[in-house]
Scaffold this active site. Structure first.
Site, mmCIF file in Angstrom:
data_model
loop_
_atom_site.group_PDB
_atom_site.id
_atom_site.type_symbol
_atom_site.label_atom_id
_atom_site.label_comp_id
_atom_site.label_asym_id
_atom_site.label_seq_id
_atom_site.Cartn_x
_atom_site.Cartn_y
_atom_site.Cartn_z
ATOM 1 N N ILE A 1 0.894 -1.158 0.000
ATOM 2 C CA ILE A 1 0.000 0.000 0.000
ATOM 3 C C ILE A 1 0.933 1.209 0.000
ATOM 4 O O ILE A 1 1.823 1.320 0.831
ATOM 5 C CB ILE A 1 -0.953 -0.007 1.220
ATOM 6 N N SER A 2 0.761 2.084 -0.976
ATOM 7 C CA SER A 2 1.707 3.180 -1.159
ATOM 8 C C SER A 2 1.683 4.158 0.007
ATOM 9 O O SER A 2 0.684 4.293 0.727
ATOM 10 C CB SER A 2 1.406 3.935 -2.458
ATOM 11 N N GLN A 3 2.800 4.844 0.175
ATOM 12 C CA GLN A 3 2.951 5.933 1.136
ATOM 13 C C GLN A 3 1.795 6.931 0.951
ATOM 14 O O GLN A 3 1.428 7.271 -0.177
ATOM 15 C CB GLN A 3 4.287 6.600 0.841
#
Length: 251
Positions: A100-102
């Site tokens: 899950i991206s930043q």
């Protein structure tokens, strides 16, 4: 879920220049609904407010993006064992060497296509756990999101079901092929890195449509690609990032 901690190359789904750290915690409180996710010492609403404050300080300006990030509970999209880290400004593993991206990257990519996506039709490639798709669905009229790993596709369905997003459609398939049946798209968001995007995929954008994607190999840059004519595309480099590679096929 299998393959969590340590399964992802550090930095996947993050910008290279790291943002400032989050503010120190405050006094504990009860979460909305009387339920406190494991490991969280503040209400998730307050943690989201602090995340949004940090995003604003880091240059995110679009009110639609900030409102979506404030509303959607990121801890609901990560493994329970990582819930206490859900509002840190870092990418987190979700299994299968994916992340899950930043939060900054989610906000940055969404803001970069917001003008084209607002009220329009968006294609996301790389559903992952479903968080980015939920953010996009708060802005666009229609969102189609493709995931090539069936287990992640099913996980995203599970995560998104309580949100009842009637304008979001999840698709299991090869993202490199796009979704010709739903084209043309006003915007595309590609959540994995490629040396170049296939022409057949970019031609699913309408003229004037925008794609946001990390491009490159060892050194990746987040790019905004605008379709300016039947065969013409303009490219703008936004900043250096690190993403997992964009892969063909399904698993």
């Amino acid at each position: 879920m299998a393959e969590l901690a340590g399964s992802v190359k550090p930095g996947a789904g993050e910008r290279v220049r790291r943002p400032r750290a989050a503010a120190p915690g405050a006094a504990p409180a009860v979460t909305e609904g009387g339920r406190e996710p494991a490991g969280l010492g503040l209400t998730s609403a307050r943690l989201r407010e602090r995340m949004v404050e940090r995003l604003r300080a880091d240059g995110i300006r679009d009110a639609r993006v900030l409102a979506a990030m404030a509303r959607i509970a990121r801890h609901e999209f990560v493994d329970q064992g990582l819930a206490s880290r859900a509002y840190e400004d870092t990418a987190l593993p979700i299994g299968f060497e994916q992340t899950i991206s930043q939060p900054f990257i989610v906000a940055r990519m969404t803001e970069a296509l917001c003008a084209a996506a607002a009220g329009g039709r968006v294609l996301e490639i790389g559903t992952g756990c479903g968080y980015q798709a939920a953010v996009l669905a708060a802005i666009a009229a229609e969102v189609y999101s493709i995931e090539r790993i069936r287990a992640l596709h099913e996980r995203a369905r599970h995560n998104l079901r309580p949100h009842r997003l009637a304008n979001l459609r999840l698709v299991f398939g090869d993202g490199l092929l796009g979704l010709p049946a739903a084209a043309p798209f006003d915007a595309m968001l590609i959540a994995a890195a490629a040396a170049e995007l296939p022409a057949a995929l970019l031609h699913q954008l309408r003229i004037g449509g925008v794609a946001i994607a990390p491009l490159g190999g060892e050194r990746q840059r987040l790019c905004r690609i605008t379709r300016v004519s039947d065969s013409g595309f303009a490219r703008e480099i936004l900043e250096e990032v690190r993403f997992v590679p964009l892969m063909a096929g399904v698993l």
